[in-house]
Scaffold this motif. Structure first.
Motif, short mmCIF file in Angstrom:
data_model
loop_
_atom_site.label_atom_id
_atom_site.label_comp_id
_atom_site.label_asym_id
_atom_site.label_seq_id
_atom_site.Cartn_x
_atom_site.Cartn_y
_atom_site.Cartn_z
N LEU A 187 0.88 -1.07 0.14
CA LEU A 187 0.01 -0.09 -0.10
C LEU A 187 0.79 1.20 0.09
N ASP B 231 -3.08 5.65 0.77
CA ASP B 231 -4.04 4.90 1.26
C ASP B 231 -4.37 4.53 2.56
N ILE B 232 -3.52 4.82 3.39
CA ILE B 232 -3.68 4.62 4.95
C ILE B 232 -4.28 6.08 5.46
N GLN C 136 -6.17 7.92 3.92
CA GLN C 136 -7.56 7.83 3.66
C GLN C 136 -8.59 7.31 4.58
N ALA C 137 -8.11 6.18 5.24
CA ALA C 137 -8.80 5.55 6.23
C ALA C 137 -8.76 6.30 7.70
N CYS D 223 -0.40 -3.25 7.24
CA CYS D 223 -1.60 -2.82 6.39
C CYS D 223 -1.36 -3.48 5.32
N SER D 224 -0.34 -3.73 4.43
CA SER D 224 -0.16 -4.46 3.21
C SER D 224 -0.61 -5.99 3.58
N VAL E 220 -4.26 -6.27 3.95
CA VAL E 220 -5.08 -6.20 2.57
C VAL E 220 -4.75 -7.50 1.78
N VAL F 152 -8.15 -0.76 8.60
CA VAL F 152 -7.54 -0.07 7.37
C VAL F 152 -7.70 -0.96 6.04
N ALA F 153 -7.46 -2.18 6.15
CA ALA F 153 -7.59 -3.11 4.92
C ALA F 153 -9.05 -3.25 4.52
N TYR G 196 -11.35 -0.93 5.00
CA TYR G 196 -11.68 0.40 4.36
C TYR G 196 -11.08 0.29 2.82
N HIS G 197 -10.05 -0.10 2.71
CA HIS G 197 -9.05 -0.08 1.63
C HIS G 197 -10.03 -0.97 0.41
#
Length: 344
Positions: A145, A149-150, A152-153, A241-242, A245, A300-301, A303-304
């Motif tokens: 990510l 991207d983080i 935005q969450a 976070c990656s 996801v 976060v994941a 939401y992404h």
């Protein structure tokens, strides 16, 4: 008596040199053919394209922008060194149990102690696979990510941190505890002990805390809160976070919110998945030990990926994830087996 001709000697030497060159070329060609038919476990670590018959040779006059991507051999070098050693365990079947995915000697000893003390109860499903769902793909296919991207969450949920959402009634909870002197004394003692433990942890270098001599792989992955020093924030946890996801995007969703699995519970399954990757890919072991997963990374994941998120007043969050997903059926949540004492 006639003198021997020097030109004859030169011709004989040239003939011998030609034969020697042909023999050398034949020997090199034979070596190349032998290396091309070797098993993967016996292949050398690096094979140059000019000496690999399966690849096209490199053009010396190619532009500087034409740089070939290095082939990822992953555990080829370790497999060549250790062969079929029991310590180099690589599961390659899709019917492995939850225990087979995270099996290690250190974790087996710890679970045996907890089981003997009747602190946990491991059912038969822990050692046998009854699910037809496929395993999550390896982290070699992960897509990282971006920090945006983080962000935005975080903009969507300002109260979101690394450990999830703060309870909305945390202030009232503190005020109600102050009504009783005994309760306040107990709370102050607990806070002091927590602060002293955190201060003791911060005295050590994080690299030393994550050293394999200090803690086993299962401790670092399944109990990351014990090795948390408070450095960094959710906005900089790109790898965690990656990984979240990568695991959640392979899970199926449902039309309604599933209240059976919160972000904290899903995080336990993702931790078991990360631990299984250390078992499957020992070459990436030190890199995976640096990843500490918490509930905030799961949010976060989600939401992404555009999942529907429901946040309760106590800070727990739930998603529209299907209970039949491979992440929930193939990877263990160690807290499900807790009777008294297990905490991860």
């Amino acid at each position: 008596m006639s003198q021997p001709s020097t030109s004859d000697d030169r011709l004989s030497h040239a003939h011998l040199a030609t034969e020697g060159g042909q023999l050398a070329e034949g020997h090199v060609q034979k070596k190349v053919e032998q290396s091309s038919i070797l098993a993967d476990s016996q292949q050398p670590a690096i094979v140059h394209p000019n000496f690999d018959p399966k690849q096209s040779p490199l053009d010396p006059a190619r532009p500087l922008s034409d740089i070939p991507e290095p082939a990822r051999r992953l555990n080829g070098q370790l497999r060549r060194l250790y062969g079929n050693s029991t310590r180099f365990y690589q599961p390659n079947a899709g019917s492995l149990s939850k225990w087979s995915l995270i099996a290690s000697e250190a974790l087996a000893e710890h679970l045996s102690f907890l089981n003997a003390a009747q602190l946990i109860e491991l059912p038969d499903s822990f050692y046998q696979n009854h699910s037809e769902q496929p395993l999550i793909s390896t982290l070699s296919d992960i897509t990282l990510l971006d920090m945006s991207d983080i962000q935005q969450a975080i903009r969507a949920y300002p109260k979101l941190n690394r450990y999830g959402f703060l309870p909305t009634d945390s202030a009232t909870g503190v005020e109600s505890n102050n009504d009783s002197d005994n309760d306040s004394n107990n709370d102050s003692r607990a806070q002091n002990s927590a602060l002293s433990m955190r201060a003791l942890t911060k005295r050590y270098n994080p690299d030393e805390l994550l050293n394999s001599l200090y803690a086993d792989d299962w401790q670092v992955i399944l109990q990351p809160q014990q090795f948390e020093t408070g450095e960094g924030s959710l906005a900089t946890d790109i790898m965690a976070c990656s990984v979240a996801v990568h695991a959640l995007k392979q899970c199926s969703t449902r039309k309604s919110i599933n209240h059976s699995y919160s972000a904290a519970e899903i995080c336990q399954h993702v931790r078991s998945y990360l631990l299984s990757q250390i078992v499957c890919e020992p070459s990436q072991r030190h890199a995976y030990r640096q990843i500490r997963l918490f509930a905030g990374h799961i949010i976060v994941a989600a939401y992404h990926l555009g999942w529907e998120i429901q946040v309760r007043a106590d800070g727990q969050s739930y998603f529209n994830i299907s209970s039949r997903s491979g992440l929930l059926t193939r990877y263990a949540n160690m807290q499900d087996y807790e009777i008294n004492g297990w905490s991860s």
